[in-house]
Structure formats: structure tokens, C-alpha cells
Design a protein around this motif. Structure first.
Motif, PDB file in Angstrom:
ATOM      1  N   ARG A  19       0.871  -1.187   0.000  1.00 45.54           N
ATOM      2  CA  ARG A  19       0.000   0.000   0.000  1.00 45.54           C
ATOM      3  C   ARG A  19       0.903   1.231   0.000  1.00 45.54           C
ATOM      4  NH1 ARG A  19      -5.318   1.260   0.949  1.00 45.54           N
ATOM      5  NH2 ARG A  19      -5.762   3.339   1.789  1.00 45.54           N
ATOM      6  N   HIS A  20       0.755   2.057  -1.031  1.00 40.74           N
ATOM      7  CA  HIS A  20       1.616   3.227  -1.232  1.00 40.74           C
ATOM      8  C   HIS A  20       0.718   4.450  -1.373  1.00 40.74           C
ATOM      9  CE1 HIS A  20       5.024   5.176  -3.871  1.00 40.74           C
ATOM     10  NE2 HIS A  20       4.594   5.967  -2.905  1.00 40.74           N
ATOM     11  N   THR A  21       0.831   5.356  -0.406  1.00 34.37           N
ATOM     12  CA  THR A  21      -0.001   6.569  -0.394  1.00 34.37           C
ATOM     13  C   THR A  21       0.876   7.792  -0.592  1.00 34.37           C
ATOM     14  OG1 THR A  21      -1.564   5.534   1.141  1.00 34.37           O
ATOM     15  CG2 THR A  21      -1.649   7.939   0.927  1.00 34.37           C
ATOM     16  N   THR A  22       0.510   8.624  -1.570  1.00 35.07           N
ATOM     17  CA  THR A  22       1.211   9.882  -1.830  1.00 35.07           C
ATOM     18  C   THR A  22       0.218  11.025  -1.655  1.00 35.07           C
ATOM     19  OG1 THR A  22       2.629   8.778  -3.449  1.00 35.07           O
ATOM     20  CG2 THR A  22       2.585  11.184  -3.489  1.00 35.07           C
ATOM     21  N   HIS A  23       0.560  11.975  -0.793  1.00 34.66           N
ATOM     22  CA  HIS A  23      -0.343  13.088  -0.499  1.00 34.66           C
ATOM     23  C   HIS A  23       0.361  14.406  -0.779  1.00 34.66           C
ATOM     24  CE1 HIS A  23      -3.645  15.242   1.443  1.00 34.66           C
ATOM     25  NE2 HIS A  23      -2.728  15.984   2.053  1.00 34.66           N
ATOM     26  N   TYR A  24      -0.250  15.233  -1.635  1.00 35.60           N
ATOM     27  CA  TYR A  24       0.239  16.573  -1.939  1.00 35.60           C
ATOM     28  C   TYR A  24      -0.632  17.598  -1.219  1.00 35.60           C
ATOM     29  CZ  TYR A  24       2.881  14.873  -6.024  1.00 35.60           C
ATOM     30  OH  TYR A  24       3.758  14.233  -6.863  1.00 35.60           O
ATOM     31  N   VAL A  69      -3.476   6.671  -3.994  1.00 34.62           N
ATOM     32  CA  VAL A  69      -3.299   5.439  -3.213  1.00 34.62           C
ATOM     33  C   VAL A  69      -3.170   4.266  -4.175  1.00 34.62           C
ATOM     34  CG1 VAL A  69      -4.251   3.897  -1.474  1.00 34.62           C
ATOM     35  CG2 VAL A  69      -4.633   6.371  -1.288  1.00 34.62           C
ATOM     36  N   CYS A  70      -2.027   3.600  -4.130  1.00 35.03           N
ATOM     37  CA  CYS A  70      -1.796   2.390  -4.918  1.00 35.03           C
ATOM     38  C   CYS A  70      -1.750   1.215  -3.957  1.00 35.03           C
ATOM     39  CB  CYS A  70      -0.488   2.473  -5.679  1.00 35.03           C
ATOM     40  SG  CYS A  70      -0.365   3.872  -6.781  1.00 35.03           S
ATOM     41  N   SER A  71      -2.415   0.129  -4.310  1.00 36.64           N
ATOM     42  CA  SER A  71      -2.394  -1.038  -3.437  1.00 36.64           C
ATOM     43  C   SER A  71      -2.582  -2.301  -4.258  1.00 36.64           C
ATOM     44  CB  SER A  71      -3.483  -0.935  -2.362  1.00 36.64           C
ATOM     45  OG  SER A  71      -4.765  -0.870  -2.950  1.00 36.64           O
ATOM     46  N   GLY A  72      -2.084  -3.401  -3.719  1.00 34.56           N
ATOM     47  CA  GLY A  72      -2.239  -4.663  -4.419  1.00 34.56           C
ATOM     48  C   GLY A  72      -1.336  -5.735  -3.861  1.00 34.56           C
ATOM     49  N   VAL A  73      -1.278  -6.825  -4.601  1.00 34.11           N
ATOM     50  CA  VAL A  73      -0.480  -7.975  -4.200  1.00 34.11           C
ATOM     51  C   VAL A  73       0.403  -8.387  -5.368  1.00 34.11           C
ATOM     52  CG1 VAL A  73      -0.550 -10.398  -3.467  1.00 34.11           C
ATOM     53  CG2 VAL A  73      -2.260  -8.774  -2.592  1.00 34.11           C
ATOM     54  N   VAL A  74       1.675  -8.607  -5.086  1.00 35.69           N
ATOM     55  CA  VAL A  74       2.636  -9.049  -6.097  1.00 35.69           C
ATOM     56  C   VAL A  74       3.283 -10.347  -5.622  1.00 35.69           C
ATOM     57  CG1 VAL A  74       4.722  -8.469  -7.381  1.00 35.69           C
ATOM     58  CG2 VAL A  74       3.074  -6.671  -6.816  1.00 35.69           C
ATOM     59  N   GLY A  79      -0.031  27.507 -10.876  1.00 36.06           N
ATOM     60  CA  GLY A  79      -0.748  27.918  -9.683  1.00 36.06           C
ATOM     61  C   GLY A  79      -0.554  26.864  -8.614  1.00 36.06           C
ATOM     62  N   GLY A  80      -0.269  27.264  -7.398  1.00 40.15           N
ATOM     63  CA  GLY A  80      -0.051  26.292  -6.336  1.00 40.15           C
ATOM     64  C   GLY A  80       1.193  25.478  -6.548  1.00 40.15           C
ATOM     65  N   ALA A  81       2.212  26.063  -7.154  1.00 42.65           N
ATOM     66  CA  ALA A  81       3.416  25.304  -7.480  1.00 42.65           C
ATOM     67  C   ALA A  81       4.132  24.811  -6.231  1.00 42.65           C
ATOM     68  CB  ALA A  81       4.356  26.160  -8.313  1.00 42.65           C
ATOM     69  N   ASP A  82       4.145  25.603  -5.167  1.00 43.12           N
ATOM     70  CA  ASP A  82       4.777  25.175  -3.927  1.00 43.12           C
ATOM     71  C   ASP A  82       3.880  24.170  -3.217  1.00 43.12           C
ATOM     72  OD1 ASP A  82       6.900  26.892  -4.352  1.00 43.12           O
ATOM     73  OD2 ASP A  82       5.942  28.547  -3.272  1.00 43.12           O
ATOM     74  N   HIS A  83       4.464  23.052  -2.826  1.00 47.59           N
ATOM     75  CA  HIS A  83       3.648  22.032  -2.181  1.00 47.59           C
ATOM     76  C   HIS A  83       4.480  21.225  -1.197  1.00 47.59           C
ATOM     77  CE1 HIS A  83       5.467  19.783  -5.539  1.00 47.59           C
ATOM     78  NE2 HIS A  83       5.438  18.762  -4.708  1.00 47.59           N
ATOM     79  N   ALA A  84       3.778  20.630  -0.251  1.00 45.02           N
ATOM     80  CA  ALA A  84       4.397  19.685   0.686  1.00 45.02           C
ATOM     81  C   ALA A  84       3.991  18.281   0.255  1.00 45.02           C
ATOM     82  CB  ALA A  84       3.929  19.972   2.103  1.00 45.02           C
ATOM     83  N   LEU A  85       4.948  17.356   0.316  1.00 49.30           N
ATOM     84  CA  LEU A  85       4.713  15.983  -0.133  1.00 49.30           C
ATOM     85  C   LEU A  85       4.883  15.039   1.042  1.00 49.30           C
ATOM     86  CD1 LEU A  85       4.321  13.944  -2.495  1.00 49.30           C
ATOM     87  CD2 LEU A  85       6.814  13.943  -2.735  1.00 49.30           C
ATOM     88  N   HIS A  86       3.918  14.154   1.218  1.00 45.06           N
ATOM     89  CA  HIS A  86       3.996  13.144   2.278  1.00 45.06           C
ATOM     90  C   HIS A  86       3.734  11.778   1.662  1.00 45.06           C
ATOM     91  CE1 HIS A  86       3.779  11.323   6.234  1.00 45.06           C
ATOM     92  NE2 HIS A  86       2.601  10.804   5.927  1.00 45.06           N
ATOM     93  N   VAL A  87       4.636  10.826   1.939  1.00 48.37           N
ATOM     94  CA  VAL A  87       4.535   9.492   1.353  1.00 48.37           C
ATOM     95  C   VAL A  87       4.507   8.447   2.459  1.00 48.37           C
ATOM     96  CG1 VAL A  87       5.651   7.779  -0.134  1.00 48.37           C
ATOM     97  CG2 VAL A  87       5.720  10.204  -0.759  1.00 48.37           C
ATOM     98  N   GLU A  88       3.617   7.482   2.324  1.00 48.34           N
ATOM     99  CA  GLU A  88       3.556   6.344   3.234  1.00 48.34           C
ATOM    100  C   GLU A  88       3.623   5.064   2.404  1.00 48.34           C
ATOM    101  OE1 GLU A  88       0.024   6.612   5.544  1.00 48.34           O
ATOM    102  OE2 GLU A  88       0.650   8.413   6.628  1.00 48.34           O
ATOM    103  N   VAL A  89       4.495   4.139   2.794  1.00 43.98           N
ATOM    104  CA  VAL A  89       4.647   2.867   2.093  1.00 43.98           C
ATOM    105  C   VAL A  89       4.576   1.736   3.110  1.00 43.98           C
ATOM    106  CG1 VAL A  89       6.132   1.415   0.664  1.00 43.98           C
ATOM    107  CG2 VAL A  89       6.069   3.890   0.275  1.00 43.98           C
ATOM    108  N   ALA A  90       3.677   0.809   2.872  1.00 40.77           N
ATOM    109  CA  ALA A  90       3.569  -0.379   3.721  1.00 40.77           C
ATOM    110  C   ALA A  90       3.724  -1.625   2.853  1.00 40.77           C
ATOM    111  CB  ALA A  90       2.231  -0.408   4.445  1.00 40.77           C
ATOM    112  N   VAL A  91       4.613  -2.521   3.259  1.00 41.72           N
ATOM    113  CA  VAL A  91       4.841  -3.775   2.535  1.00 41.72           C
ATOM    114  C   VAL A  91       4.879  -4.903   3.552  1.00 41.72           C
ATOM    115  CG1 VAL A  91       6.284  -5.042   0.911  1.00 41.72           C
ATOM    116  CG2 VAL A  91       6.261  -2.538   0.853  1.00 41.72           C
TER     117      VAL A  91
END
Length: 274
Positions: free
Chosen positions: A6-11, A75-80, A253-265
Motif C-alpha cells: 500500500r503506497h499513499t502519496t499526499h500533496y 493510493v496504490c495497493s495490491g499484491v505481487v 498555480g499552487g506550485a509550492d507544495h508539501a509531499l507526504h509518502v507512506e509505504v507499507a509492505v
């Protein structure tokens, strides 16, 4: 082994966005030793525009960000399912010729310090390149300390050698630049690694692959001193980080941003029928 990801990227944008496109390389590859069981991508405040395979056979998803918003979540999620091939991917395939992976890029190009590092290796025996590449990996890991928060996506291999520290991305770029300098095709890999002591991972992972006659592409995780095993999931490959970056894009517009990433494996236990 089956790995649940499960990979979550939040802008969070500083101002409402007028228009933005994001390029996502977040779909694992179907390659030797790796099979996608299931994979989904969900977007909040964005829409899927297009999906295609690029020149490196990476699946690229373009999303358009809804106008006027200040936050986007992917949000990307799945099984490999993975198998152990001792890091061997096998023969070269795809849209690009093998010789294109001898070309240095601004991120991999050796300077004086990287070339000096190469001179500290034993004289190479090209009849046994696999051993030489493992020795190169060990030397980089010994000389370039793993230190998070000290380099960025624009840091070059030469700069990381000069500093004497970096992260997995820097280790991969140094290895790739050195391998190409001695005539061995090499490429960058981004993906996931399941650390044995945790489910929540620090971030996505990066390593390198070199092409060895008789074996094909072989992986080297320089930061951990091993070749990839079933705990690794390959997502994207390229000449360097820029070709395999998980997320890139442009915005107005809104070029400045904060990025938060969560990765669970984590390892998914097989459900055996009763």
C-alpha cells in the motif's frame, strides 16, 4: 512469496491549483520472478487521463489534477507474487538497444572522485564480471555511508562520492556510472523492499542492474549489500532516477507544495482451503 503493498502519496499545495498533470510510475512490472496478482490505483481530487508503456516498458499513468483544489491523494495497493532468482532478471528486452545503457547521464557521469574510486578496485577480470561487480558494490557501500536527509533527487553520483554519504538512489547512481565507465551496461531500478522488522517502510527503494554476458540483467542493492531476493518488487527502470521516478509532474498555480509518502509492505499469508 506474496507481498501486499500500500503506497499513499499526499500533496498539499500552498495555493489552489489552476492546472496540473502528474506522471506516475507506480505499477509493478511483470518480469521474471514477479507477477502482479492484483493492483489498483485510486485518486482523490484527480482523474486518470491516460496510461501507456514508455521506452523502458514502465507503465506510466497520467493524472490531471482538478482545478481549484489544494490537496491530492494517490493510493496504490495490491499484491505481487515474487520468486527468488538471486537477482537475475535475464535477457535484455524492450524498446531500447542494450548499448543505450552505456550512455552516461548528468546524474551518473563520473568525475575525478568517482574515477579515483574505480582505481581502488582490483584489476578487473572481464572473464568474471559478476565478481567484479559485487566488489564494486561492496566498495561503494564501504566508502559512501548511508545517511538519509543529506542528498536530493538532483544530487549526482560524483557529488555523493565527494560528500561521502547518500541514500539508495545515490548508491545506485554511483554503481551505474562506474559500471558504464568500464563498458558494462547498467540501469536504475525503483521499487519496493519489505524490511523484515517492520510493515511501514521509510520510502520506496532503489537499486541498480548490470548486464552480464550469459546471465543478462542482474540486480545489485548496494545499500544493503545483496542482490534482490523475493522481498523486492521492481516497479520502474531507466537510465537514472529521472526515468524511473515514482511521481513527476507540472503545475500552474499552487506550485509550492508539501509531499507526504507512506509505504507499507508485508508478506501475505496464503489462504489454504479447509
Amino acid at each position: 512469496m506474496k507481498l501486499a503493498i500500500r503506497h499513499t502519496t499526499h500533496y498539499a499545495f500552498a495555493e489552489p491549483v489552476a492546472h496540473a498533470l502528474q506522471r506516475l510510475r507506480l505499477t509493478p512490472k511483470e518480469t521474471q520472478g514477479q507477477r502482479i496478482v492484483e493492483w489498483t490505483m485510486q485518486f482523490e481530487n484527480a482523474e486518470r487521463e491516460l496510461e501507456f508503456d514508455d521506452q523502458h516498458c514502465n507503465t506510466v499513468t497520467l493524472i490531471g489534477v482538478n482545478a481549484g483544489i489544494r490537496e491530492v491523494t494517490v493510493v496504490c495497493s495490491g499484491v505481487v507474487e515474487t520468486q527468488d532468482h538471486a537477482g537475475v532478471i535475464g535477457r535484455h528486452s524492450g524498446h531500447l538497444p542494450l548499448w543505450s545503457f552505456l550512455r552516461q547521464t548528468p546524474l551518473t557521469r563520473p568525475g575525478p572522485r568517482l574515477r579515483a574510486l574505480l582505481r581502488d578496485l582490483p584489476e578487473r577480470d572481464m572473464s568474471a564480471p559478476l565478481g567484479y561487480l559485487h566488489a564494486l558494490s561492496d566498495l561503494i557501500r564501504d566508502r559512501i555511508a548511508y545517511q538519509s536527509g543529506t542528498t536530493g533527487v538532483t544530487t549526482t553520483a560524483e557529488e555523493a562520492v565527494v560528500h561521502g554519504y547518500g541514500v539508495c538512489q545515490d548508491h545506485a547512481h554511483i554503481f551505474i556510472g562506474a559500471a558504464r565507465a568500464i563498458g558494462i551496461p547498467a540501469r536504475y531500478v525503483s521499487g519496493y523492499l519489505m524490511m523484515d522488522d517492520r510493515i511501514d517502510q521509510d520510502a520506496t527503494h532503489a537499486w541498480a542492474e548490470a548486464h552480464v554476458d550469459g546471465l543478462g540483467w542482474v540486480g545489485f542493492d548496494i545499500s544493503n549489500g545483496i542482490s534482490p531476493d523475493p522481498r523486492y518488487v521492481r516497479v520502474a527502470t531507466g537510465h537514472d532516477y529521472r526515468d524511473a521516478a515514482p511521481v513527476t509532474g507540472i503545475s500552474f498555480g499552487g506550485a509550492d507544495h508539501a509531499l507526504h509518502v507512506e509505504v507499507a509492505v508485508e508478506r501475505q499469508q496464503d489462504q489454504t482451503a479447509q
